[in-house]
Write a protein that holds these residues in place. Structure first.
Motif, mmCIF file in Angstrom:
data_model
loop_
_atom_site.group_PDB
_atom_site.id
_atom_site.type_symbol
_atom_site.label_atom_id
_atom_site.label_comp_id
_atom_site.label_asym_id
_atom_site.label_seq_id
_atom_site.Cartn_x
_atom_site.Cartn_y
_atom_site.Cartn_z
ATOM 1 N N LYS A 79 45.680 32.409 40.609
ATOM 2 C CA LYS A 79 44.275 32.349 40.195
ATOM 3 C C LYS A 79 43.588 33.689 40.446
ATOM 4 C CE LYS A 79 41.506 28.867 40.699
ATOM 5 N NZ LYS A 79 40.715 27.736 41.251
ATOM 6 N N GLU A 80 43.879 34.296 41.588
ATOM 7 C CA GLU A 80 43.286 35.597 41.910
ATOM 8 C C GLU A 80 43.813 36.679 40.969
ATOM 9 O OE1 GLU A 80 44.207 36.237 45.993
ATOM 10 O OE2 GLU A 80 42.967 34.565 46.714
ATOM 11 N N THR A 81 45.119 36.655 40.711
ATOM 12 C CA THR A 81 45.716 37.633 39.802
ATOM 13 C C THR A 81 45.120 37.497 38.405
ATOM 14 O OG1 THR A 81 47.798 37.558 41.037
ATOM 15 C CG2 THR A 81 47.884 38.474 38.804
ATOM 16 N N GLU A 82 44.987 36.255 37.953
ATOM 17 C CA GLU A 82 44.455 36.028 36.614
ATOM 18 C C GLU A 82 43.001 36.477 36.508
ATOM 19 O OE1 GLU A 82 44.057 31.970 34.389
ATOM 20 O OE2 GLU A 82 46.011 32.861 33.931
ATOM 21 N N ALA A 83 42.220 36.253 37.550
ATOM 22 C CA ALA A 83 40.828 36.695 37.541
ATOM 23 C C ALA A 83 40.747 38.213 37.386
ATOM 24 C CB ALA A 83 40.121 36.253 38.821
ATOM 25 N N ARG A 84 41.636 38.936 38.080
ATOM 26 C CA ARG A 84 41.662 40.400 37.958
ATOM 27 C C ARG A 84 42.071 40.818 36.547
ATOM 28 N NH1 ARG A 84 44.219 39.976 43.023
ATOM 29 N NH2 ARG A 84 46.240 40.477 42.109
ATOM 30 N N LEU A 85 43.047 40.108 35.976
ATOM 31 C CA LEU A 85 43.502 40.440 34.626
ATOM 32 C C LEU A 85 42.378 40.289 33.611
ATOM 33 C CD1 LEU A 85 47.046 38.795 34.517
ATOM 34 C CD2 LEU A 85 46.540 41.228 34.210
ATOM 35 N N PHE A 86 41.632 39.204 33.705
ATOM 36 C CA PHE A 86 40.566 39.002 32.728
ATOM 37 C C PHE A 86 39.431 39.999 32.905
ATOM 38 C CE2 PHE A 86 42.783 35.137 31.653
ATOM 39 C CZ PHE A 86 42.551 35.041 30.283
ATOM 40 N N GLU A 87 39.233 40.492 34.122
ATOM 41 C CA GLU A 87 38.266 41.572 34.298
ATOM 42 C C GLU A 87 38.746 42.827 33.564
ATOM 43 O OE1 GLU A 87 35.147 41.691 35.620
ATOM 44 O OE2 GLU A 87 35.421 39.511 35.604
ATOM 45 N N LEU A 88 40.051 43.082 33.641
ATOM 46 C CA LEU A 88 40.609 44.219 32.896
ATOM 47 C C LEU A 88 40.463 44.007 31.398
ATOM 48 C CD1 LEU A 88 43.952 44.846 34.853
ATOM 49 C CD2 LEU A 88 41.929 46.298 34.865
ATOM 50 N N TYR A 89 40.762 42.787 30.944
ATOM 51 C CA TYR A 89 40.731 42.494 29.512
ATOM 52 C C TYR A 89 39.336 42.673 28.918
ATOM 53 C CZ TYR A 89 45.316 40.215 30.202
ATOM 54 O OH TYR A 89 46.627 39.934 30.501
ATOM 55 N N LYS A 90 38.302 42.555 29.759
ATOM 56 C CA LYS A 90 36.928 42.705 29.267
ATOM 57 C C LYS A 90 36.601 44.144 28.874
ATOM 58 C CE LYS A 90 34.929 38.947 32.063
ATOM 59 N NZ LYS A 90 34.020 38.645 33.204
ATOM 60 N N ASP A 91 37.374 45.093 29.352
ATOM 61 C CA ASP A 91 37.112 46.512 29.078
ATOM 62 C C ASP A 91 37.230 46.790 27.577
ATOM 63 O OD1 ASP A 91 37.035 49.251 28.851
ATOM 64 O OD2 ASP A 91 38.621 49.644 30.306
ATOM 65 N N PRO A 92 36.164 47.177 26.916
ATOM 66 C CA PRO A 92 36.223 47.405 25.464
ATOM 67 C C PRO A 92 37.125 48.567 25.061
ATOM 68 C CG PRO A 92 34.120 48.147 26.354
ATOM 69 C CD PRO A 92 34.820 47.416 27.456
ATOM 70 N N GLN A 93 37.531 49.376 26.044
ATOM 71 C CA GLN A 93 38.430 50.494 25.746
ATOM 72 C C GLN A 93 39.906 50.122 25.902
ATOM 73 O OE1 GLN A 93 36.960 53.253 24.531
ATOM 74 N NE2 GLN A 93 35.085 52.043 24.828
ATOM 75 N N LEU A 94 40.179 48.964 26.517
ATOM 76 C CA LEU A 94 41.572 48.569 26.746
ATOM 77 C C LEU A 94 42.170 48.009 25.462
ATOM 78 C CD1 LEU A 94 43.809 48.270 28.925
ATOM 79 C CD2 LEU A 94 43.019 45.918 29.257
ATOM 80 N N ASP A 95 43.204 48.662 24.965
ATOM 81 C CA ASP A 95 43.827 48.232 23.711
ATOM 82 C C ASP A 95 45.348 48.155 23.829
ATOM 83 O OD1 ASP A 95 44.576 50.887 23.776
ATOM 84 O OD2 ASP A 95 43.358 51.477 22.044
ATOM 85 N N HIS A 96 45.830 47.915 25.076
ATOM 86 C CA HIS A 96 47.271 47.760 25.303
ATOM 87 C C HIS A 96 47.475 46.839 26.498
ATOM 88 C CE1 HIS A 96 45.937 51.025 27.954
ATOM 89 N NE2 HIS A 96 46.876 50.606 28.777
ATOM 90 N N LYS A 97 48.651 46.256 26.607
ATOM 91 C CA LYS A 97 48.957 45.358 27.724
ATOM 92 C C LYS A 97 48.940 46.127 29.038
ATOM 93 C CE LYS A 97 53.135 44.373 28.933
ATOM 94 N NZ LYS A 97 54.545 43.937 28.910
ATOM 95 N N PRO A 98 48.147 45.690 30.028
ATOM 96 C CA PRO A 98 48.120 46.404 31.313
ATOM 97 C C PRO A 98 49.360 46.108 32.149
ATOM 98 C CG PRO A 98 46.700 44.480 31.410
ATOM 99 C CD PRO A 98 47.195 44.566 29.989
#
Length: 465
Positions: free
Chosen positions: A289-308
């Protein structure tokens, strides 16, 4: 298949794994003439769907592709004209997994996502949903392929094929991928120069390995991985404790085990480790749950266009890429050698002909052609026949809402103590998951009415979640 404009639908599109799925399609853009990708979720997953969906659109755009990426909560509308349907959903979300782990562990019984009591309850929640999806597919997209990587993948795939009648179903798991890479590293031989043969059921298979000269390397690998003074490396299995197997036992078996066999071969050590995590409030579900929460914070970045890179810590890395390869292999009749859940049809002589097994095979335009395995040695035969009987009983209980069958499954399962504890666990978990188990509604009402101690125990336990 020869269709020139593919529509691929993903049910559970708001999953944190979706970026890997999109990456897999992009990697195969020359093999997959994709026109449209539809990501589907439910109301409870709407926010995550929008976040990961926008990222998927950015990934496609960054790759210079004109694929249409749509997001929807309307499953039936999404299925219109689908050529492939992939499933990666979790009924009850991660909070349900927390219950699957914490309730058994509170009684000193293993709590795990796909094994033991937790795995059976995940099947109880999931199987009715996959059958409902198939009902829609029969009406809306009767020629589509179903690629399932919703856990417990073996039981869900068996329900889809045997009980849903959807023969065009392939189930998959990421675990064999890691075992293949480990063998390559230990032998110092490129993976493509080795031949692997897996056989068993999902999260309960064994494998053998040969090199390109025809020499079998299985015994050598057992020594290299599990032998004295060897440091066993199963780092690809992020979600289970990396406890060492007993070398003498694996040597006697003569087969390389699945990492999940730890729960059965060294049950006490795995259980003790899980109890330690539970007492610290660090069960795997809570960590995820903690890992997923961090991932979705990353996914919100409008500049992120590749798998982290962080997605590899989620525990299911390679699932999505394997799904993409299955689709590409069916679409192009590539006959890719993969490990999948498919119909036995005599591949493993120790299991029912019509059962679903996890085996190596060639993925063709007409489905999977499994490689013949034959019989297991007695030490493997006995336990896998027990496990398959348990799976069949779980599926029957999930479909019929039969309390007696559910209790029977709990009794058969090697990781659940029989007798009073099995019934206690079953009742507590039925109550805990009541919102997602309509087939057991009458029994759950009875528990709520006549077993206040069960209700109070679960309510108090989950307050500390």
């Amino acid at each position: 298949m020869s269709k020139e404009a593919l529509k691929i639908v993903t049910i559970g599109g708001g999953s944190s794994y979706t970026p890997e799925l999109i990456e897999g399609y992009i990697k195969r853009k020359d093999q997959l003439p994709i026109k449209e990708i539809v990501l589907v979720d439910i109301e409870a997953g709407k926010e995550k769907l929008e976040i990961v969906g926008e990222m998927a659109k950015r990934m496609v755009k960054a790759a210079g592709l004109d694929w249409k990426v749509e997001l929807t909560l309307d499953r039936k509308a999404a299925l219109q004209g689908a050529d492939f349907v992939t499933t990666q959903f979790r009924v009850g979300l991660l909070d349900a997994r927390v219950k699957d782990e914490r309730i058994p562990l509170s009684h000193g019984v293993l709590g795990q996502e796909t094994n033991g009591a937790g795995g059976m309850f995940k099947a109880f929640r999931t199987i009715p949903v996959i059958l409902d999806i198939i009902k829609d597919m029969k009406e809306i997209c009767p020629d589509a392929w179903l690629v399932n990587f919703t856990n417990p993948a073996g039981m869900v795939t068996e329900a889809a094929i045997k009980h849903g009648g959807w023969k065009k179903t392939v189930g998959l798991c990421n675990v064999p991928i890691g075992h293949c890479s480990t063998a390559s590293e230990k032998l110092g031989i490129p993976e493509e120069e080795l031949f692997f043969k897996f056989a068993g059921i999902n999260h309960f298979h064994w494998h053998r390995v040969w090199d390109k000269t025809g020499k079998e390397r299985t015994a050598e690998l057992i020594d290299l991985i599990y032998g004295p003074n060897q440091s066993e490396e199963d780092s690809h299995l992020k979600n289970i404790h990396n406890a060492p197997f007993h070398y003498e036992q694996i040597k006697d078996l003569g087969l390389l085990p699945c990492g999940y066999h730890r729960y059965y071969y060294i049950e006490d050590e795995m259980l003790n480790h899980s109890i330690e995590e539970f007492e610290k409030g660090e069960t795997r579900a809570q960590v995820v749950k903690e890992t997923e929460a961090r991932l979705f914070e990353l996914y919100k970045d409008p500049q992120l266009d590749h798998k982290p890179d962080e997605l590899s810590q989620r525990g299911g890395t390679h699932y999505s890429d394997a799904a993409c390869e299955i689709i590409a292999s069916i679409q192009n009749d590539k006959r890719t050698d993969m490990v999948v859940s498919t119909e036995n049809n005599g591949t493993i002589t120790d299991l029912p002909y019509d059962s679903i097994v996890e085996v190596s095979g060639a993925v063709t335009a007409h489905g999977v052609e499994p490689y013949n395995w034959g019989a297991f040695p007695p030490a493997a035969r006995g336990i896998i026949q027990n496990m398959k009987a348990m799976e069949e009983t779980v599926i029957r209980a999930a479909i019929d809402g039969d309390y007696g069958a559910a209790l029977q499954a709990f009794t058969i399962n090697p990781l659940v103590p029989g007798g009073t504890i099995a019934k206690t666990l079953l009742d507590e978990m039925l109550y805990a998951h009541k919102d997602y188990l309509p087939q057991f509604a009458e029994k759950i009402k009875e528990i709520e009415k006549n077993q206040p101690e069960t209700v109070n125990y679960v309510d108090e336990l989950m307050k500390s979640n």
